[in-house]
Scaffold this motif. Structure first.
Motif, PDB file in Angstrom:
ATOM      1  N   ASP A 130       0.659  -1.543   0.245  1.00  0.00           N
ATOM      2  CA  ASP A 130      -0.223   0.123  -0.221  1.00  0.00           C
ATOM      3  C   ASP A 130       0.900   1.283  -0.269  1.00  0.00           C
ATOM      4  O   ASP A 130       0.663   2.797   0.837  1.00  0.00           O
ATOM      5  CB  ASP A 130      -0.890  -0.639   1.661  1.00  0.00           C
ATOM      6  CG  ASP A 130      -1.940  -1.139   1.543  1.00  0.00           C
ATOM      7  OD1 ASP A 130      -1.676  -1.883  -0.132  1.00  0.00           O
ATOM      8  OD2 ASP A 130      -2.602  -1.056   2.046  1.00  0.00           O
ATOM      9  N   ASP A 150       0.048   1.121  -3.860  1.00  0.00           N
ATOM     10  CA  ASP A 150      -1.440   1.197  -3.664  1.00  0.00           C
ATOM     11  C   ASP A 150      -2.528   1.943  -4.931  1.00  0.00           C
ATOM     12  O   ASP A 150      -2.198   1.654  -6.380  1.00  0.00           O
ATOM     13  CB  ASP A 150      -1.774   2.260  -2.549  1.00  0.00           C
ATOM     14  CG  ASP A 150      -3.148   1.859  -2.067  1.00  0.00           C
ATOM     15  OD1 ASP A 150      -3.283   0.887  -1.374  1.00  0.00           O
ATOM     16  OD2 ASP A 150      -4.067   2.679  -2.364  1.00  0.00           O
ATOM     17  N   GLU A 154      -0.389  -2.420  -7.641  1.00  0.00           N
ATOM     18  CA  GLU A 154      -1.484  -3.585  -7.687  1.00  0.00           C
ATOM     19  C   GLU A 154      -3.712  -2.604  -7.627  1.00  0.00           C
ATOM     20  O   GLU A 154      -3.479  -1.147  -8.520  1.00  0.00           O
ATOM     21  CB  GLU A 154      -2.004  -3.811  -6.101  1.00  0.00           C
ATOM     22  CG  GLU A 154      -2.218  -2.612  -5.001  1.00  0.00           C
ATOM     23  CD  GLU A 154      -1.561  -2.697  -3.990  1.00  0.00           C
ATOM     24  OE1 GLU A 154      -2.355  -4.253  -2.995  1.00  0.00           O
ATOM     25  OE2 GLU A 154      -2.548  -2.326  -3.473  1.00  0.00           O
TER      26      GLU A 154
HETATM   27 CA    CA Z   1      -4.401  -2.033  -0.743  1.00  0.00          CA
END
Ligand code: CA
Ligand code: C2E
Ligand code: CA
Ligand code: CA
Length: 279
Positions: free
Chosen positions: A180, A202, A236
């Motif tokens: 993150d 993130d 991600e």
């Molecule tokens: Ca996340």
């Protein structure tokens, strides 16, 4: 207006009450679930863009609840944390991941590594490194196949302690990744001092790609920064082709997201990986 206010308060109170009752029920069900091992892992591929190869998998926990069906982490992780059950849950997750790694190795499947999420509570445990070592040995899992993800905000909440905790893990030979990234308040100075090898950008930044120029700049800057420090970058939450093209042009080399695959049960991962097997 006063009457209405009171009614609102009453409604609020009843909703609260409902939530408390719900939480307590969930808490006691969690204890049972831990005893009966109702948790499973799904795995989400991380794809190396240059080659299309699956570079690793992130293990994500699910709860096969006897009445409520398959529960996602946001439905029970925070309850587990508050009820002091995150440590035993974390152990079960590590056990499942290490067992799976070993199983895939035995079957000759090309799983380079599996990333497991650590909660704050786990990172601050004095004996985390010992626990991880024991579990890896028990299941015959080589440390370099295991990656441990710790969120940026957890590390930065106590940088010096965080650095020591990561250093201990790093010495075991496991990969450490900072999850993150970009959502906390990182000091780049501290980032430089932390022993880790992977930076995970993130999803919140990816959500605004490719349209939002600020997000494009942020993702590109993080990628440049990480590469400059000799770290790998995993991005991600990539869901669409335009997002994929955008992160690629930002210099991100490893992508995890629904565009390639949702998190899947081990059997389905095996199917994907069997096709992916190199000659
Ligand atoms: Ca996340
Ligand atoms: P995370 O570590 O940031 O994991 C990524 C989450 O994003 C996963 O949700 C994954 O399914 C989701 N995701 C990945 N790609 C996409 C995408 O393209 N689009 C969308 N909309 N979502 C995407 P999941 O599995 O629900 O997990 C949520 C969070 O729960 C994780 O966030 C992590 O913080 C926590 N978690 C999951 N498994 C574990 C665990 O074993 N232990 C601990 N402590 N936390 C866990
Ligand atoms: Ca993660
Ligand atoms: Ca993440």
């Amino acid at each position: 207006a006063k009457q209405l206010g009171r009614n609102h308060y009453k409604m609020f109170y009843e909703t609260m009450n409902q939530e408390v009752v719900e939480r307590l029920a969930l808490e006691s069900e969690l204890r049972t679930a831990l005893e009966q091992k109702q948790f499973i892992l799904h795995y989400q591929p991380q794809v190396e863009l240059a080659t299309g190869r699956v570079r690793g998998l992130e293990a994500l926990v699910r709860w096969r609840h006897t009445q409520r069906g398959l529960l996602m982490p946001d439905q029970f992780i925070s309850v587990a944390e508050d009820a002091d059950l995150i440590a035993p849950l974390g152990v079960q997750v590590l056990e499942m991941a290490c067992r799976q790694i070993r199983l895939w190795m035995e079957r000759g499947l090309p799983v380079e590594r599996v990333a497991v999420n650590l909660s704050a509570h786990q990172l601050w445990e004095d004996d985390l490194a010992e626990t991880v070592t024991e579990i890896m040995e028990k299941h015959g899992c080589p440390p370099q196949r295991l990656e441990l993800e710790v969120t940026e905000s957890v590390i930065m909440s106590s940088v010096e302690k965080g650095r020591e905790a990561l250093a201990k893990l790093h010495r075991l030979g496991v990969e450490v990744s900072i999850d993150d990234f970009g959502t906390g308040y990182s000091s780049l100075y501290y980032l430089k001092k932390l022993p880790f090898s992977v930076l995970k950008i993130d999803k919140s930044f990816v959500d605004d790609l490719p349209g939002d120029a600020d997000s494009v700049n942020i993702v590109a800057s993080i990628a440049t920064l990480a590469h400059g420090m000799g770290k790998q970058v995993v991005v991600e939450g990539v869901e669409t082709l335009p997002q994929l093209e955008s992160v690629a042009s930002c210099g991100c080399e490893i992508v995890q997201g629904f565009y390639f695959s949702r998190p899947l049960p081990p059997e389905e991962i095996e199917r994907i990986l069997s096709c992916d097997r190199r000659p």
